[in-house]
Design an enzyme around this catalytic site. Structure first.
Site, PDB file in Angstrom:
ATOM      1  CE  LYS A   1      62.374   2.567  10.784  1.00 43.93           C
ATOM      2  NZ  LYS A   1      61.055   2.949  11.293  1.00 43.93           N
TER       3      LYS A   1
ATOM      4  CE  LYS B   1      62.759   4.584   7.323  1.00 46.32           C
ATOM      5  NZ  LYS B   1      61.683   4.666   8.259  1.00 46.32           N
TER       6      LYS B   1
END
Ligand code: PBG
Length: 338
Positions: free
Chosen positions: A207, A260
């Site tokens: 992330k 992500k």
């Protein structure tokens, strides 16, 4: 001798829809989609829905509206939701995150009761619940730029407690997004210790500290009050480190891993897939959604074609699971095509 032009003509297999379909390498189905929902405790008083200015077509939902949305998603063939909660009140610790009657816990129960076959994934993080908007708890640190830093190890216990409360409410999968070191292990241990060994963990492994989360922070009211998230989320320049993060999460017990954002990170979807051999989820985040919606509204892009192309590209990169705010529209478009 390998044949080239004029014997070889790539256009031969592109000549009709039938031929193109026959040799298509990548499939896109509603069964691969996860629809994120924002459930807001404050809306339970008034009921209904509240538009999110930066994400046209996405709304904050009351419990009742969330159940309606879940039913609509299931009817479209979408197998899973990702739940985010906006509590009525926040505090320093983010205690609303693990309350038995917290907004996410209530939503999980209501949705599982109404649509049992729909999978409910919960985002495990403190940023929507803390007054300071960081993803863990703070401790004083004279050396830190703002005199405070996110306390990794103290946050682990709270994240694990949150995950257990989600699983007890009926969540099918828990998905930690905080980026603290060791959180997958802490959550796995706590789940197993509480008799919840069957609950899978989808780790937000790679992330990044991304500008593409801008609209989400408006939607979930979770922008950090000071500083930024670069002390725990990854540097967008680092690919090898993303693979390392994912491998560590595998060691700690992750069942699935995530990359992500998605759109600018296709190389890492592929690299993480290859290195981990786990199912990989790609999170097509709020800013990626907002860009397409804005361009479509201005008449610059064909929304339907653009969205289907983006989602197909994430599948081609190697993602099994696509988390996307376009899920309902895309499911409808795919149904019309077939
Ligand atoms: C919470 C969280 C965020 C997103 C998912 N979980 C925001 C953030 O890290 O700032 C972003 C999702 C999106 O942009 O669609 N930590």
């Amino acid at each position: 001798m390998p044949m080239a032009f004029p014997q070889t003509r790539m256009r031969r297999l592109r000549a009709s829809a039938g031929l193109r379909g026959l040799v298509r390498e990548t499939d896109l189905r509603a069964g691969q989609f996860v629809l994120p929902l924002f459930v807001a405790e404050a809306l339970n008083v008034t009921g209904g829905r509240e538009p999110i200015a930066t994400m046209p077509g996405v709304e904050r939902l009351s419990l009742t509206a969330a159940v309606a949305e879940a039913q609509e998603a299931a009817a479209l063939g979408i197998p899973a939701l990702m739940l985010f909660g906006l509590p009525a009140e926040k505090d320093e610790q983010g205690s609303g995150a693990w309350e038995e009657d917290g907004v996410v816990q209530m939503a999980v129960r209501a949705i599982k009761q109404a649509v049992p076959e729909l999978l409910v994934i919960t985002d495990v993080c403190l940023c929507e619940y803390t007054t300071h908007g960081h993803c863990g708890v703070l401790r004083d640190d004279a050396g830190a730029p703002h005199g405070q830093d996110v306390d990794n190890d103290a946050s682990l216990e709270l994240l694990a407690r949150t995950a257990v409360s989600h699983a007890r409410a009926g969540a099918d999968i828990v998905a930690p997004s905080d980026m603290m070191d060791g959180r997958v292990r802490a959550i796995r241990e706590e789940l197993d210790g509480k008799g919840l060994s069957r609950t899978p963990i989808l780790a937000y492994s790679a992330k990044f500290a991304s500008a593409f989360y801008g609209p989400f922070r408006d939607a979930a009211d979770s922008a950090p009050a000071f500083g930024d998230r670069r002390g725990y989320q990854m540097d967008p320049a680092n690919g090898r480190e993303a693979v390392r993060e994912a491998l560590l999460d595998v060691q700690e017990g992750a069942d699935m891993v995530m990359v992500k954002p998605a759109l600018a990170y296709g190389d890492l979807i592929r690299a993480v897939k290859r290195a981990t051999r786990l199912p990989v989820a790609a999170y097509n985040v709020s800013g990626e959604y907002a860009m397409v919606k804005a361009a479509a509204a201005a008449g610059y892009l064909d929304e339907r074609a653009t969205v289907l192309e983006i989602l197909t590209s994430l599948r081609r990169a190697g993602a099994e699971v696509l988390i996307t705010y376009h899920a309902k529209d895309a499911a409808r478009w795919l149904a019309e095509q077939s």
